[in-house]
Design a protein around this motif. Structure first.
Motif, PDB file in Angstrom:
ATOM      1  N   GLN A   4      36.970  32.305  37.319  1.00  0.00           N
ATOM      2  CA  GLN A   4      37.544  33.667  37.374  1.00  0.00           C
ATOM      3  C   GLN A   4      36.412  34.201  38.316  1.00  0.00           C
ATOM      4  O   GLN A   4      34.750  34.642  38.322  1.00  0.00           O
ATOM      5  CB  GLN A   4      38.378  34.364  36.342  1.00  0.00           C
ATOM      6  CG  GLN A   4      39.105  33.062  35.950  1.00  0.00           C
ATOM      7  CD  GLN A   4      39.817  33.493  35.100  1.00  0.00           C
ATOM      8  OE1 GLN A   4      40.038  35.522  34.613  1.00  0.00           O
ATOM      9  NE2 GLN A   4      40.820  33.347  33.691  1.00  0.00           N
ATOM     10  N   ASN A   5      37.540  35.167  39.328  1.00  0.00           N
ATOM     11  CA  ASN A   5      36.352  36.106  40.233  1.00  0.00           C
ATOM     12  C   ASN A   5      36.509  37.253  38.778  1.00  0.00           C
ATOM     13  O   ASN A   5      37.951  38.278  38.863  1.00  0.00           O
ATOM     14  CB  ASN A   5      37.559  37.089  40.919  1.00  0.00           C
ATOM     15  CG  ASN A   5      36.928  38.258  42.158  1.00  0.00           C
ATOM     16  OD1 ASN A   5      35.667  38.404  41.408  1.00  0.00           O
ATOM     17  ND2 ASN A   5      37.541  37.967  42.797  1.00  0.00           N
ATOM     18  N   PRO A   6      35.610  37.913  38.267  1.00  0.00           N
ATOM     19  CA  PRO A   6      35.824  39.258  37.427  1.00  0.00           C
ATOM     20  C   PRO A   6      36.204  40.072  38.036  1.00  0.00           C
ATOM     21  O   PRO A   6      36.272  41.344  37.364  1.00  0.00           O
ATOM     22  CB  PRO A   6      33.882  39.302  36.975  1.00  0.00           C
ATOM     23  CG  PRO A   6      33.265  38.214  38.000  1.00  0.00           C
ATOM     24  CD  PRO A   6      34.417  37.587  38.996  1.00  0.00           C
ATOM     25  N   ALA A   7      35.965  40.297  38.974  1.00  0.00           N
ATOM     26  CA  ALA A   7      36.842  41.739  39.608  1.00  0.00           C
ATOM     27  C   ALA A   7      37.877  42.104  40.118  1.00  0.00           C
ATOM     28  O   ALA A   7      38.535  43.200  39.489  1.00  0.00           O
ATOM     29  CB  ALA A   7      35.973  41.903  40.972  1.00  0.00           C
ATOM     30  N   ALA A   8      38.757  40.952  39.506  1.00  0.00           N
ATOM     31  CA  ALA A   8      40.091  40.853  38.859  1.00  0.00           C
ATOM     32  C   ALA A   8      40.122  42.172  38.180  1.00  0.00           C
ATOM     33  O   ALA A   8      41.668  42.243  37.707  1.00  0.00           O
ATOM     34  CB  ALA A   8      40.873  39.353  39.531  1.00  0.00           C
ATOM     35  N   HIS A   9      39.373  41.469  36.790  1.00  0.00           N
ATOM     36  CA  HIS A   9      40.188  42.392  35.741  1.00  0.00           C
ATOM     37  C   HIS A   9      39.136  43.909  36.080  1.00  0.00           C
ATOM     38  O   HIS A   9      39.883  44.375  35.231  1.00  0.00           O
ATOM     39  CB  HIS A   9      38.866  41.574  34.559  1.00  0.00           C
ATOM     40  CG  HIS A   9      39.021  40.313  34.360  1.00  0.00           C
ATOM     41  ND1 HIS A   9      40.439  39.787  33.899  1.00  0.00           N
ATOM     42  CD2 HIS A   9      38.342  39.441  34.321  1.00  0.00           C
ATOM     43  CE1 HIS A   9      40.267  38.338  33.446  1.00  0.00           C
ATOM     44  NE2 HIS A   9      39.313  37.907  34.280  1.00  0.00           N
ATOM     45  N   ALA A  10      38.222  43.905  36.626  1.00  0.00           N
ATOM     46  CA  ALA A  10      37.894  45.442  36.844  1.00  0.00           C
ATOM     47  C   ALA A  10      38.801  45.803  37.224  1.00  0.00           C
ATOM     48  O   ALA A  10      39.016  47.445  37.064  1.00  0.00           O
ATOM     49  CB  ALA A  10      36.603  45.194  37.767  1.00  0.00           C
TER      50      ALA A  10
END
Length: 101
Positions: A4-10
């Motif tokens: 997954q793209n961790p930037a989405a969580h951020a």
């Protein structure tokens, strides 16, 4: 399984924080009970610890990309300083929590 793209969580975390600040500023949320403050300090400590770890992970990821130039080194240094600041914030929050009744 695709990573997954961790930037989405951020982004989700940042949006939640923006809502928190807005709700307190507009009076829709209040720090009306010491228990709420204590719980928030506990949660913000978790957040600061997670931020410090995330910033280390981001710096490590950028290191593997081998981007040449002084900007890359400046970015890594800035991420390192931000991670240190978050670790320090977590320490301060723990101290505040220890002193709460």
């Amino acid at each position: 399984m695709t990573a997954q793209n961790p930037a989405a969580h951020a982004k989700i975390a940042a949006d939640a924080f923006d809502r928190l600040v807005k709700d307190v500023k507009t009076g829709r949320a209040q720090w009306s009970h010491p228990h709420n403050v204590r719980q928030a300090v506990d949660d913000l400590t978790r957040l600061s610890d997670a931020m410090a770890t995330t910033l280390q992970q981001m710096a490590a990821a950028l290191t593997t990309l081998n981007q040449p130039g002084p900007q890359h080194q400046q970015t890594l240094a800035a991420l390192g300083l931000a991670g240190q600041a978050e670790a320090t914030a977590a320490q301060h929050l723990r101290q505040a929590r220890r002193t709460m009744h």
